[in-house]
Write an enzyme that holds these catalytic residues in place. Sequence first.
Site, mmCIF file in Angstrom:
data_model
loop_
_atom_site.group_PDB
_atom_site.id
_atom_site.type_symbol
_atom_site.label_atom_id
_atom_site.label_comp_id
_atom_site.label_asym_id
_atom_site.label_seq_id
_atom_site.Cartn_x
_atom_site.Cartn_y
_atom_site.Cartn_z
ATOM 1 N N ASN A 10 -22.076 28.743 23.316
ATOM 2 C CA ASN A 10 -22.364 28.765 24.762
ATOM 3 C C ASN A 10 -23.768 29.254 25.106
ATOM 4 O O ASN A 10 -24.175 29.197 26.265
ATOM 5 C CB ASN A 10 -21.310 29.583 25.535
ATOM 6 C CG ASN A 10 -19.921 29.020 25.337
ATOM 7 O OD1 ASN A 10 -19.713 27.835 25.555
ATOM 8 N ND2 ASN A 10 -18.979 29.822 24.872
ATOM 9 N N HIS A 100 -27.373 41.284 21.825
ATOM 10 C CA HIS A 100 -26.534 40.833 22.941
ATOM 11 C C HIS A 100 -27.325 40.997 24.219
ATOM 12 O O HIS A 100 -27.896 42.076 24.463
ATOM 13 C CB HIS A 100 -25.242 41.652 23.032
ATOM 14 C CG HIS A 100 -24.412 41.509 21.800
ATOM 15 N ND1 HIS A 100 -23.723 40.354 21.523
ATOM 16 C CD2 HIS A 100 -24.241 42.340 20.743
ATOM 17 C CE1 HIS A 100 -23.142 40.492 20.337
ATOM 18 N NE2 HIS A 100 -23.444 41.682 19.846
ATOM 19 N N ARG A 107 -18.332 45.943 29.343
ATOM 20 C CA ARG A 107 -17.627 44.782 29.897
ATOM 21 C C ARG A 107 -16.129 44.861 29.560
ATOM 22 O O ARG A 107 -15.598 45.951 29.374
ATOM 23 C CB ARG A 107 -18.290 43.505 29.381
ATOM 24 C CG ARG A 107 -19.746 43.363 29.882
ATOM 25 C CD ARG A 107 -20.391 42.080 29.406
ATOM 26 N NE ARG A 107 -19.711 40.906 29.938
ATOM 27 C CZ ARG A 107 -19.972 39.655 29.534
ATOM 28 N NH1 ARG A 107 -20.904 39.444 28.609
ATOM 29 N NH2 ARG A 107 -19.321 38.629 30.052
HETATM 30 C C1 DQA Z 1 -23.028 37.923 24.382
HETATM 31 C C2 DQA Z 1 -21.791 38.769 24.735
HETATM 32 C C3 DQA Z 1 -20.514 38.109 24.244
HETATM 33 O O1 DQA Z 1 -19.391 38.908 24.551
HETATM 34 C C4 DQA Z 1 -20.339 36.757 24.899
HETATM 35 O O2 DQA Z 1 -19.203 36.110 24.383
HETATM 36 C C5 DQA Z 1 -21.549 35.906 24.793
HETATM 37 C C6 DQA Z 1 -22.881 36.499 24.885
HETATM 38 C C7 DQA Z 1 -24.316 38.495 24.992
HETATM 39 O O3 DQA Z 1 -25.381 38.042 24.577
HETATM 40 O O4 DQA Z 1 -24.276 39.343 25.878
HETATM 41 O O5 DQA Z 1 -21.432 34.679 24.721
HETATM 42 O O6 DQA Z 1 -23.185 37.926 22.977
#
Ligand code: DQA
Length: 144
Positions: A10, A100, A107
């Site tokens: 994603n 991240h 979260r």
């Molecule tokens: C992420 C945090 C993850 O929990 C999430 O699923 C992502 C992006 C971040 O960059 O903050 O796709 O890795």
Amino acid sequence: MSILLINGPNLNLLGTREISMYGNTSLDELEKMLSSMAKEHNINLICFQSNAEHEIINKIHDARNNDVKSIIINPAAFTHTSIAIRDALSGVGIPFYEVHISDIKSREDFRKFSYFSDIAQKVFCGMGLDGYKHALHEAIKLDI
Ligand code: DQA
């Protein structure tokens, strides 16, 4: 000498995905910015994004044949699920930095645990896209 940048599922949607959480810079813009930072230090940044766990694993395996000295990885949702990607990273023994964009600790509960953090050289979390820049600085310091 190369550094491998891996972005997980994603993250190809960066710039259009949940902008309040992940910002409005696209993945392409991020990769270009980091590649030019690396180039200033005569380092080749290999940029890779995949939505598929096995492709990420294969890329990590290939890193050994491509003179990759360190890996910067945002495993995205695989952070919280993938023992297989963790094993690939420890299997090749290349030092890696975990990034991240958001602060996963503040979260949902299911995001609080990472399969990577205890074996990462360093974790950059909740710094927005700057986390990638800091990780690249650290990786370059280690490599030169
Ligand atoms: C992420 C945090 C993850 O929990 C999430 O699923 C992502 C992006 C971040 O960059 O903050 O796709 O890795």
